[in-house]
Design a protein around this motif. Structure first.
Motif, PDB file in Angstrom:
ATOM      1  N   ILE A 148      86.963  48.627  37.472  1.00 19.20           N
ATOM      2  CA  ILE A 148      86.370  49.974  37.540  1.00 19.20           C
ATOM      3  C   ILE A 148      86.704  50.616  38.893  1.00 19.20           C
ATOM      4  CG2 ILE A 148      84.147  51.204  37.722  1.00 19.20           C
ATOM      5  CD1 ILE A 148      83.144  49.305  35.502  1.00 19.20           C
ATOM      6  N   GLN A 149      86.595  49.737  39.922  1.00 19.76           N
ATOM      7  CA  GLN A 149      86.930  50.236  41.269  1.00 19.76           C
ATOM      8  C   GLN A 149      88.389  50.699  41.329  1.00 19.76           C
ATOM      9  OE1 GLN A 149      85.910  46.995  43.869  1.00 19.76           O
ATOM     10  NE2 GLN A 149      84.177  48.129  44.733  1.00 19.76           N
ATOM     11  N   GLN A 150      89.265  49.896  40.733  1.00 18.95           N
ATOM     12  CA  GLN A 150      90.696  50.204  40.777  1.00 18.95           C
ATOM     13  C   GLN A 150      91.022  51.494  40.017  1.00 18.95           C
ATOM     14  OE1 GLN A 150      92.944  48.416  42.682  1.00 18.95           O
ATOM     15  NE2 GLN A 150      90.984  47.480  43.299  1.00 18.95           N
ATOM     16  N   VAL A 151      90.363  51.686  38.876  1.00 22.31           N
ATOM     17  CA  VAL A 151      90.728  52.821  38.018  1.00 22.31           C
ATOM     18  C   VAL A 151      90.065  54.112  38.476  1.00 22.31           C
ATOM     19  CG1 VAL A 151      90.598  53.718  35.663  1.00 22.31           C
ATOM     20  CG2 VAL A 151      91.155  51.310  36.054  1.00 22.31           C
ATOM     21  N   PHE A 152      88.789  54.029  38.791  1.00 17.26           N
ATOM     22  CA  PHE A 152      88.050  55.266  39.120  1.00 17.26           C
ATOM     23  C   PHE A 152      87.689  55.359  40.601  1.00 17.26           C
ATOM     24  CE2 PHE A 152      86.980  54.266  34.641  1.00 17.26           C
ATOM     25  CZ  PHE A 152      87.585  55.365  34.047  1.00 17.26           C
ATOM     26  N   GLY A 153      88.386  54.550  41.436  1.00 15.89           N
ATOM     27  CA  GLY A 153      88.084  54.510  42.861  1.00 15.89           C
ATOM     28  C   GLY A 153      88.221  55.898  43.511  1.00 15.89           C
ATOM     29  N   ASP A 154      89.262  56.680  43.176  1.00 13.13           N
ATOM     30  CA  ASP A 154      89.499  58.007  43.802  1.00 13.13           C
ATOM     31  C   ASP A 154      88.343  58.945  43.527  1.00 13.13           C
ATOM     32  OD1 ASP A 154      91.816  57.063  44.758  1.00 13.13           O
ATOM     33  OD2 ASP A 154      93.103  57.972  43.187  1.00 13.13           O
ATOM     34  N   GLU A 155      87.923  58.966  42.292  1.00 12.23           N
ATOM     35  CA  GLU A 155      86.857  59.886  41.898  1.00 12.23           C
ATOM     36  C   GLU A 155      85.556  59.520  42.615  1.00 12.23           C
ATOM     37  OE1 GLU A 155      89.001  58.460  39.814  1.00 12.23           O
ATOM     38  OE2 GLU A 155      90.081  60.297  39.274  1.00 12.23           O
ATOM     39  N   VAL A 156      85.311  58.232  42.683  1.00 14.65           N
ATOM     40  CA  VAL A 156      84.087  57.804  43.365  1.00 14.65           C
ATOM     41  C   VAL A 156      84.174  58.196  44.834  1.00 14.65           C
ATOM     42  CG1 VAL A 156      82.728  55.783  44.056  1.00 14.65           C
ATOM     43  CG2 VAL A 156      83.668  55.919  41.746  1.00 14.65           C
ATOM     44  N   GLN A 157      85.346  57.960  45.428  1.00 12.80           N
ATOM     45  CA  GLN A 157      85.543  58.302  46.842  1.00 12.80           C
ATOM     46  C   GLN A 157      85.337  59.789  47.089  1.00 12.80           C
ATOM     47  OE1 GLN A 157      85.994  56.554  49.638  1.00 12.80           O
ATOM     48  NE2 GLN A 157      85.567  54.754  48.351  1.00 12.80           N
ATOM     49  N   THR A 158      85.812  60.641  46.188  1.00  9.73           N
ATOM     50  CA  THR A 158      85.662  62.089  46.330  1.00  9.73           C
ATOM     51  C   THR A 158      84.187  62.466  46.411  1.00  9.73           C
ATOM     52  OG1 THR A 158      87.647  62.364  44.988  1.00  9.73           O
ATOM     53  CG2 THR A 158      86.255  64.311  45.227  1.00  9.73           C
ATOM     54  N   VAL A 159      83.407  61.898  45.506  1.00  8.86           N
ATOM     55  CA  VAL A 159      81.971  62.223  45.493  1.00  8.86           C
ATOM     56  C   VAL A 159      81.319  61.706  46.769  1.00  8.86           C
ATOM     57  CG1 VAL A 159      79.783  61.802  44.300  1.00  8.86           C
ATOM     58  CG2 VAL A 159      81.870  62.182  42.977  1.00  8.86           C
ATOM     59  N   LEU A 160      81.674  60.461  47.164  1.00 12.92           N
ATOM     60  CA  LEU A 160      81.040  59.880  48.341  1.00 12.92           C
ATOM     61  C   LEU A 160      81.410  60.647  49.617  1.00 12.92           C
ATOM     62  CD1 LEU A 160      81.460  56.050  47.584  1.00 12.92           C
ATOM     63  CD2 LEU A 160      79.341  57.371  47.544  1.00 12.92           C
ATOM     64  N   ALA A 162      82.181  63.798  49.898  1.00 10.51           N
ATOM     65  CA  ALA A 162      81.446  65.065  49.894  1.00 10.51           C
ATOM     66  C   ALA A 162      80.011  64.845  50.370  1.00 10.51           C
ATOM     67  CB  ALA A 162      81.456  65.652  48.481  1.00 10.51           C
ATOM     68  N   ILE A 163      79.418  63.713  49.913  1.00  5.71           N
ATOM     69  CA  ILE A 163      78.027  63.434  50.312  1.00  5.71           C
ATOM     70  C   ILE A 163      77.965  63.086  51.789  1.00  5.71           C
ATOM     71  CG2 ILE A 163      76.083  61.827  49.974  1.00  5.71           C
ATOM     72  CD1 ILE A 163      77.026  61.597  47.021  1.00  5.71           C
ATOM     73  N   GLU A 164      78.987  62.319  52.268  1.00  5.56           N
ATOM     74  CA  GLU A 164      79.000  61.933  53.689  1.00  5.56           C
ATOM     75  C   GLU A 164      79.149  63.168  54.576  1.00  5.56           C
ATOM     76  OE1 GLU A 164      82.063  59.070  54.296  1.00  5.56           O
ATOM     77  OE2 GLU A 164      80.821  57.411  53.572  1.00  5.56           O
ATOM     78  N   ASP A 165      80.035  64.096  54.153  1.00  6.76           N
ATOM     79  CA  ASP A 165      80.269  65.315  54.954  1.00  6.76           C
ATOM     80  C   ASP A 165      79.003  66.175  55.003  1.00  6.76           C
ATOM     81  OD1 ASP A 165      82.753  64.380  55.293  1.00  6.76           O
ATOM     82  OD2 ASP A 165      83.715  65.691  53.777  1.00  6.76           O
ATOM     83  N   ASP A 166      78.363  66.283  53.890  1.00 13.79           N
ATOM     84  CA  ASP A 166      77.170  67.143  53.842  1.00 13.79           C
ATOM     85  C   ASP A 166      76.112  66.473  52.977  1.00 13.79           C
ATOM     86  OD1 ASP A 166      75.247  69.044  53.630  1.00 13.79           O
ATOM     87  OD2 ASP A 166      76.450  70.409  52.364  1.00 13.79           O
ATOM     88  N   PRO A 167      75.135  65.837  53.642  1.00 16.57           N
ATOM     89  CA  PRO A 167      74.118  65.106  52.880  1.00 16.57           C
ATOM     90  C   PRO A 167      73.380  65.989  51.884  1.00 16.57           C
ATOM     91  CG  PRO A 167      73.997  64.551  55.208  1.00 16.57           C
ATOM     92  CD  PRO A 167      74.955  65.695  55.105  1.00 16.57           C
ATOM     93  N   THR A 168      73.391  67.315  52.120  1.00 14.08           N
ATOM     94  CA  THR A 168      72.680  68.204  51.183  1.00 14.08           C
ATOM     95  C   THR A 168      73.625  68.717  50.107  1.00 14.08           C
ATOM     96  OG1 THR A 168      73.146  70.107  52.566  1.00 14.08           O
ATOM     97  CG2 THR A 168      71.058  68.923  52.990  1.00 14.08           C
TER      98      THR A 168
END
Lengths: 412, 309
Positions: A148-160, A162-168
């Motif tokens: 799952i990490q290998q296949v959807f890693g990019d998408e998860v990273q994108t969301v994370l 965005a959250i790291e840059d702006d917690p709100t």
């Protein structure tokens, strides 16, 4: 030949005057067998593993791990319970449960950020199969998470990110749509492999004649052998009885051969052993729903083996100075034989060194043949060899016993 | 008949039977009389084929017991000293089994079993397990098992040991009945009275040897017409020998500090003189018994000891 039958009839008559002895020889194995069957449940029910889960992360991901074991058929095999770390360790230390799974803190974050994290599985050493099933299932789960990490890693990273840059951060509809489209595209690409998979595994489950073995069923041949040992040991005492009665000496002064006299005793024992085996076999076959067509061969094997055991005990007793010594020696011998030879516990429940020794005891050898025949693991050739060996050993023991009785025992 | 020639049975250094010879004929009772351990049972065991002789020959109705064992054993019936019956079987079952062991079958076996049951007085308790029988009844059954097949030679090894007087008389009748049908009976006993009452021919044995052999009258004559006087009290053996050594009418058979046994012609008339002589010699007499000459007198004369020692 006439005298042979005459002597058999006499011994059978004598046996019929001692019904309590018959009941004891029959009763003890049935009692032990029945008790063991009750103690072990005695049914074909599937054993269930107990998994204690100490979730120190309490995250969405750790929740997924916990709920993995509660899905589908796995839930029928593994029962889970959430516990604290201390409680889980205490239970495992006490031998309670099959395994303890410790999910460390920040396990969820480690998963999302593809950082190293360890799931710790502590297994109960007193169980062998059930902890193995848990370990295997957990290993599949970890492999799945990796892919799952290998296949959807990019998408998860994108969301994370965005959250790291702006917690709100609150995603816009366009962001959600873009992410969904990417995921959908990947799924579409993989769908040729996953739905349906490129490799189709077709499993055909034959209507197997092989029975599912449970403890009680594994124990059943041992019960038969136990009855055989008790009976043959008891019957072997008869030469000493005849000597003490004075009838052996009287027989030695008659025109009849002492070899015929001994042969009658062995054949009488065979009839007696056959009856006891028949009763136990009938009960066992009925309870375990074994095919009744196997009973004739089982009875033949038991009767032959019983006669061989009786000869073995008789020969030993013919060398003893008194009847008491003979009884003592045979009793000392019979219990270790039962313990080692799989009559008190099935070989599966014994330590490997004990199995190694036990399988080569006289009763262990017969038990092995009997089990192979009962559980469809023997061939006609192996069965024939087993019978030939039994008959060969029986004849040898008969010749030796007859010689000893004729030359020394009956005349002293 | 039984012919025993120079029979010897040896266990290592110990000689149980030493060059024993005798012949027992059909229709008579041949007695082997001797104390326990004299070799009587060993002799019987050799005749019945249970023991193999060290040397010598035994023939039963002409069949050698060693080289033609089965044929000789077929002619034999044996009533052992100890009971040899199946106590959990009935009298009928015991007799049927032993009859069958000697080759009887079918109607012949059934009729013989009934005859023997009647003879031994167990017809009314024929179906009862013999463990319920009294000692005497068991002894009679033991006898019945030995004769059910109508043997031509019957070996009886001390059959009355431990038997009550009534059963003993019954057994005597049974033995006599066998003789009446022409059976050759070999009877061992250490009871002198039995031997005197039953036996036509006798061999007295001690330490494995035959020390006297003949009919009852022949044996009595060996002792002469002298009485046996037994005295108990206190005696000085050397002094006793001294005072009687020149007396032809009194013979010292045995003497120790407490017992004195004498062979005396007209014993009752000689008693006053005997007491006076013993008093002068300083002996103290406690008890005196005077008996007519019998086998025991002869045994004491020959061995210097009593038969029951």
């Amino acid at each position: 030949m006439n005298f042979l039958w005459h002597a058999i009839k006499k011994d059978l008559l004598r046996r019929s005057r001692e019904p309590w002895v018959f009941l004891i020889w029959l009763g003890i194995p049935l009692l032990v067998g029945g008790s063991m069957t009750l103690l072990t449940g005695g049914s074909d029910s599937t054993p269930t593993a107990e998994l204690w889960i100490a979730d120190q992360d309490q995250s969405f991901v750790s929740g997924l791990v916990s709920s993995f074991f509660d899905q589908g058929q796995l839930s029928e095999l593994i029962k889970t319970e959430s516990v604290s770390l201390e409680e889980g360790q205490k239970r495992i230390d006490e031998g309670d449960g099959s395994a303890l799974l410790i999910i460390p803190q920040d396990f969820g974050n480690a998963f999302f950020y593809q950082e190293k994290s360890e799931l710790l599985l502590v297994t109960n050493p007193s169980q062998q199969i059930l902890p193995g099933i848990i370990e295997e299932s957990l290993s599949i789960l970890v492999d799945g998470a990796f892919y799952i990490q290998q296949v959807f890693g990019d998408e998860v990273q994108t969301v994370l990110s965005a959250i790291e840059d702006d917690p709100t951060f609150v995603p816009q509809n366009t962001d959600v749509a873009e992410l969904s489209v990417k995921i959908n595209e990947k799924i579409q690409r993989l769908s040729g492999i996953l739905f349906p998979p490129l490799i189709v595994l077709e499993t055909t489950v034959e209507a197997s004649e092989e029975r599912e073995l449970n403890f009680a069923l594994l124990f059943f041949p041992g019960v038969l052998l136990m009855a055989l040992l008790f009976t043959s040991q008891g019957l072997s005492d008869d030469l000493w009885r005849e000597r003490e009665l004075g009838t052996l000496r009287r027989m030695a002064s008659s025109p009849q051969s002492l070899t015929t006299f001994l042969a009658a005793k062995i054949l009488q024992a065979g009839i007696f052993i056959f009856l006891i085996s028949l009763l136990i076999a009938f009960l066992g076959f009925s309870y375990h729903q074994l095919p009744f067509g196997k009973i004739p061969v089982v009875l033949l094997m038991m009767t032959l083996a019983g006669m061989v055991f009786m000869l073995m005990f008789s020969l030993l007793s013919l060398f003893c100075p008194t009847r008491r010594v003979a009884t003592l020696i045979n009793s000392i011998l019979v219990f270790p034989l039962m313990m080692l030879g799989g009559s008190f516990f099935p070989f599966e429940a014994m330590p490997s060194w004990m199995v190694l020794v036990g399988q080569w005891t006289p009763n262990g050898l017969v038990l092995r043949q009997l089990r192979e025949y009962l559980f469809d693991q023997s061939t006609m050739a192996s069965l024939s060899v087993a019978f030939a060996v039994l008959i060969g050993i029986g004849l040898l023991l008969f010749v030796l016993s007859s010689y000893r009785n004729r030359q020394v025992f009956s005349r002293s | 008949m039984i012919e025993v020639e120079q029979l010897r049975k040896q266990y290592g250094e110990f000689v149980a039977v030493d060059e024993v010879s005798f012949t027992a004929n059909a229709g008579e009772i041949f007695g082997l009389l001797g104390p326990n351990g004299a070799g009587k049972s060993t002799t019987i065991s050799c005749i019945s084929g249970i023991l193999e002789p060290t040397s010598g020959n035994i023939r039963v109705l002409g069949h050698d017991v060693v080289s033609d064992g089965v044929a000789s054993r077929r002619q034999l019936g044996i009533v052992p000293q100890e009971l040899a019956i199946y106590e959990d079987l009935s009298a009928t079952e015991n007799l049927s089994y032993w009859g069958g062991a000697y080759g009887l079958r079918g109607e012949k076996l059934k009729s013989r079993v009934q005859e023997v049951l009647r003879d031994i007085g167990l017809l009314d308790r024929a179906k009862e397990p013999s463990k319920n029988f009294s000692g005497g009844m068991k002894r009679r059954l033991n006898f019945g098992c030995g004769v059910v097949h109508e043997p031509k030679v019957l070996l009886l090894d001390e059959p009355t040991v431990g038997v009550d007087p009534q059963s003993r008389e019954k057994l005597f009748d049974l033995v006599q009945a066998q003789v009446g049908v022409g059976t050759c009976v070999l009877y061992t006993t250490h009871y002198m009275e039995e031997a005197e009452k039953l036996c036509d021919q006798l061999a007295i044995v001690d330490h494995g040897k035959v020390i006297a052999h003949g009919t009852l009258d022949e044996l009595r004559n060996m002792f002469g017409e002298r009485d046996l006087i037994r005295l108990t009290g206190q005696f000085d053996p050397s002094q006793i020998h001294d005072i009687f050594q020149h007396r032809v009418d009194i013979e010292v058979l045995m003497v120790d500090e407490l017992n004195l046994q004498l062979s005396v012609g007209d014993g009752s008339l000689k008693l006053p003189d005997l007491f006076a002589t013993l008093n002068e010699a300083g002996a103290h007499i406690g008890e005196t018994t005077l008996s007519r000459p019998n086998l025991e007198s002869l045994f004491i004369k020959l061995t210097g000891k009593e038969l029951r020692e």
